[in-house]
Design an enzyme around this catalytic site. Structure first.
Site, PDB file in Angstrom:
ATOM      1  CG  PHE B 168      -1.574   1.173   1.339  1.00 27.74           C
ATOM      2  CD1 PHE B 168      -1.546   2.174   2.460  1.00 27.74           C
ATOM      3  CD2 PHE B 168      -3.033   1.023   1.001  1.00 27.74           C
ATOM      4  CE1 PHE B 168      -2.298   3.326   2.804  1.00 27.74           C
ATOM      5  CE2 PHE B 168      -4.145   2.170   1.231  1.00 27.74           C
ATOM      6  CZ  PHE B 168      -3.577   3.288   2.144  1.00 27.74           C
ATOM      7  N   GLY B 169       0.851   2.095  -0.959  1.00 29.03           N
ATOM      8  CA  GLY B 169       1.605   3.240  -1.131  1.00 29.03           C
ATOM      9  C   GLY B 169       1.112   4.473  -0.904  1.00 29.03           C
ATOM     10  N   GLY B 176       4.361  12.352   5.591  1.00 32.76           N
ATOM     11  CA  GLY B 176       3.809  11.305   6.671  1.00 32.76           C
ATOM     12  C   GLY B 176       2.425  11.504   7.148  1.00 32.76           C
ATOM     13  CB  SER B 177       1.669  13.363  10.014  1.00 33.19           C
ATOM     14  OG  SER B 177       2.053  12.301  11.194  1.00 33.19           O
ATOM     15  CG  PHE B 278      -7.936   9.039   5.579  1.00 34.54           C
ATOM     16  CD1 PHE B 278      -8.310  10.298   5.382  1.00 34.54           C
ATOM     17  CD2 PHE B 278      -6.678   8.776   6.203  1.00 34.54           C
ATOM     18  CE1 PHE B 278      -7.219  11.315   5.820  1.00 34.54           C
ATOM     19  CE2 PHE B 278      -5.793   9.873   6.639  1.00 34.54           C
ATOM     20  CZ  PHE B 278      -5.985  11.106   6.175  1.00 34.54           C
ATOM     21  CG  ASN B 282     -10.560   4.677   9.613  1.00 40.12           C
ATOM     22  OD1 ASN B 282      -9.933   5.009  10.863  1.00 40.12           O
ATOM     23  ND2 ASN B 282     -11.413   5.615   9.041  1.00 40.12           N
ATOM     24  NE  ARG B 285      -5.268   4.952  11.193  1.00 40.43           N
ATOM     25  CZ  ARG B 285      -5.650   6.344  10.628  1.00 40.43           C
ATOM     26  NH1 ARG B 285      -6.776   6.856  10.786  1.00 40.43           N
ATOM     27  NH2 ARG B 285      -4.599   6.901  10.207  1.00 40.43           N
ATOM     28  CD  GLU B 405      -2.338   1.072   9.133  1.00 39.43           C
ATOM     29  OE1 GLU B 405      -3.097   1.611   9.016  1.00 39.43           O
ATOM     30  OE2 GLU B 405      -1.773   0.240   8.342  1.00 39.43           O
TER      31      GLU B 405
END
Lengths: 264, 429
Positions: B168-169, B176-177, B278, B282, B285, B405
């Protein structure tokens, strides 16, 4: 209707597999304070490891298309349905739960179970019964042999290899002297030893399919079997605590001590 | 008298009995109105009783696989930084890849089962669990949620069996964030009906060995979209990142794209904007929230056994108050964390969840697990730095798990925004 022993086994063969719910092998066993048995309440239970090997063998035969249907059977209270479900998740087609509970369950032993299996074998027209060689709780190693005797079927016990050849079964047995190969006619009883196979992990899709497979409830009385026991457990004790050893100075002392203890 | 007998039984049994047992109360008056339940430090709030029979079977079957097949490999895999590609095929056979997806060779099970699976893998190693999370949540999930039927047929069954490995790129060296600031660009060529993608992604789990890459790039309209890149495409390379001290059992690398021509059939058409990545994050995560607690459980149990076995000053270390306090804290956090994860899983299964719930638990589980692992390492003293005792490996791994993540702090900002209505990610208003 030909007697069972003369029926030719075709691809429509049906296998009965017995699965016993026992205390998990990893659990530390504790004796009940009243010394009538071991603590089972709240203790982790799982399928007897030799029964897992039996299920695996039956499912393998089905995958090779040598048998048509695998039926998992367990005797006991409501909780044994978990054990039957595990067998279904490994690939058995349907289950039979023989309801035995309370005092009857506490005294249930190989004689009654073999009577139940014999009755079921006739009722279900089974061609092959595969059981674990023994259960890890009572270590009886009797049910397979008794079942074969009651049905007057040949038996291949302590099997480490099973090959189906037309209507005969070639069984390699693990015996004290080594390996013995026998050929027995179907229908027959086989008991699984450790090296027969390595049981598969139940896959997720199979565990979910198992939910839809049927488990039928029967009572021993329906099968004409009396489950009362002729045995009475007098008491259950823990093995004696291991005593510390004694160090000796010379071989002479060792021999003397052994003589003293009446060992030589 | 009855009370003292009950108390002594509790003290004697707490050492040997590690499971709940129900027994009749010692009362002499009325027949037992309640059954005495013994405290079970392995499952203090009876999580087991809240699981369905199927979930228990799934958990037990997979736990056996992890302990029998993964645990023996991890010591050397981590020490020598060796990625066992075979584990994907093994997990594929067990049907645990993409477990929540319906059809396409996937099991179609509940999110609670997914969580239980993640917990069992991470009990062995966070690197193995990362490999599994990427395959299931970051590769299979976007193809399933945002892809065409043709793409699903083409990729999902093979991914489910572990025949092909995905990555997953999203993250870039400079972003990053803030993935929204990504510099990877996708330019559409109407003549050849392809997209030309250029850019660099970094910290990509699986990339050195991946057969496909789900890459997120900014299109000409400024919207972020997902593309499936395949190994062999010109201009695509996936160098390994060396010198990693965390998640060493899983291969991490970059995705370098130098004008890679991607056919338009490889675009994931059913999503645009950051909602795409996202949604995947999720999903992952949630698995991490369960997984991190699996790692924490291992560290807690290992530290407990070690301190019971190790004798100093004539008594086991576990006899000491400082040691017991640490274990009490570990037990509490793990127990509470698992209960919250179960509730979250049930809410997701009922489709009554939102991303902030997942942020809250990912943050909590990772932060607490890292702390538990560090405490456990300390309790093992010198032996705690040897990889043979495994805890130090979890300590190092959880540093990455706490960071990827969404870092601990970023999730705090997500929650802060939900609590106050005011965003604090950027300096502007």
């Amino acid at each position: 209707m030909l007697p069972l022993r003369f029926r030719r086994v075709t691809m429509s063969a049906r296998v009965l597999v017995g699965v016993k719910r026992v205390i998990d092998y990893a659990v530390k066993i504790r004796v009940k304070p009243d010394r009538t048995g071991v603590v089972t309440d709240g203790v982790k239970h799982s399928m007897n490891p030799f029964c897992e090997i039996a299920v695996e063998e039956a499912v393998k035969l089905k995958e090779k298309k040598l048998v048509k249907e695998v039926v998992a059977v367990s005797c006991g209270p409501q909780q044994v349905q978990e054990t039957i479900r595990t067998a279904l998740a490994m690939g058995a087609d349907r289950g039979i739960h023989v309801e035995v509970s309370g005092k009857d369950y506490e005294t249930l032993g190989p004689l009654q179970v073999s009577k139940i299996f014999a009755a079921l074998a006739k009722k279900e027209q089974a061609d092959l019964i595969i059981l674990g060689k023994q259960a890890i709780d009572d270590d009886c190693n009797q049910t397979g042999q008794m079942t074969a005797a009651l049905l007057d079927w040949p038996q291949g016990t302590f099997a480490s290899e099973v090959t189906l050849e037309a209507d005969k079964l070639k069984v390699v047995r693990e015996i004290d002297g080594g390996l013995e190969t026998i050929k027995i006619k179907l229908p027959a009883v086989v008991t699984a030893d450790l090296r027969l196979n390595t049981p598969r992990y139940a896959t997720l899709p199979n565990i979910m399919k198992a939910k839809k497979k049927k488990i039928v409830n029967v009572k021993p009385a329906d099968l004409g079997v009396d489950v009362s026991s002729r045995l009475e457990v007098l008491k259950v004790d823990e093995p004696p605590q291991r005593q510390s050893g004694v160090k000796v100075e010379t071989v002479h002392d060792l021999v003397e001590k052994l003589k003293e203890a009446g060992r030589i | 008298m009855a009370l003292r007998r009950a108390l002594s039984r509790l003290l004697v049994n707490s050492q040997r009995c590690s499971l709940i047992s129900v027994s009749r109360a010692q009362g002499t008056s009325a027949p037992a109105a309640y059954a005495k339940v013994q405290f079970n430090w392995r499952d203090a709030l009876d999580l087991e009783g809240l699981l369905t029979e199927e979930e228990i079977m799934i958990r037990d079957s997979f736990r056996t696989y992890c302990q029998e097949k993964l645990m023996p490999r991890i010591l050397m895999a981590n020490r020598n930084e060796h990625f066992h590609r075979e584990i994907l095929n093994e997990m594929g056979e067990l049907g645990v890849l993409g477990p929540t997806i319906q059809g396409y060779g996937c099991a179609g099970t509940s999110y609670v089962a997914y969580g239980l699976i993640a917990r069992e893998v991470e009990r062995v190693d966070s690197g193995y669990r990362s490999v599994m999370s990427v395959q299931s949540s970051l590769v299979m999930h976007p193809i399933n949620a945002y892809g065409t039927e043709a793409q699903k047929q083409k990729y999902l069954p093979k991914l489910a069996r572990g025949e092909i490995l995905g990555c997953f790129g999203l993250t870039e060296p400079n972003h990053g964030s803030d993935p929204g600031g990504m510099e990877t660009k996708a330019k559409y060529n109407p003549s050849s009906r392809t997209y030309t993608i250029s850019g660099a992604k970094t910290w990509i789990t699986n990339s050195p060995y991946a057969d496909i890459c789900v890459v997120w790039a900014k299109c000409e309209d400024g919207r972020v979209r997902g593309f499936v890149l395949e190994r062999g495409m010109n201009g695509l390379s996936t160098p390994k990142i060396e010198g990693k001290f965390s998640l060493r059992a899983s291969a991490t690398g970059m995705i370098l794209m130098d004008e890679v021509e991607v056919p338009e059939e490889n675009l994931l058409p059913h999503v645009s904007g950051l909602a795409g990545p996202f949604g995947c994050l999720n999903n992952a995560r949630y698995g991490i929230a369960w997984g991190a607690l699996g790692a924490a459980e291992f560290c807690f149990h290992a530290a407990r056994q070690y301190t019971l076995d190790r004798i100093q000053f004539g008594v086991p270390l576990a006899r000491n108050q400082l040691i017991q306090k640490k274990m009490a804290d570990m037990l509490t956090e793990i127990t509470i964390g698992l209960q919250s994860c179960l509730q979250l899983g049930r809410l997701i299964d009922q489709k009554k969840y939102n991303p902030e719930m997942i942020s809250m638990l990912k943050r909590n589980s990772c932060g607490k697990a890292l702390d538990i692992a560090r405490q456990a390492r300390d309790m093992l003293g010198g032996n705690g730095i040897a990889d043979e005792y495994h805890i130090i490996r979890h300590v190092l791994n959880l540093e990455a798990v706490n960071t990827y993540e969404g870092t601990h702090d970023i999730h705090a900002l997500i929650l802060g925004r939900a609590i106050t209505g005011l965003q604090s990610f950027t300096v502007g208003k």
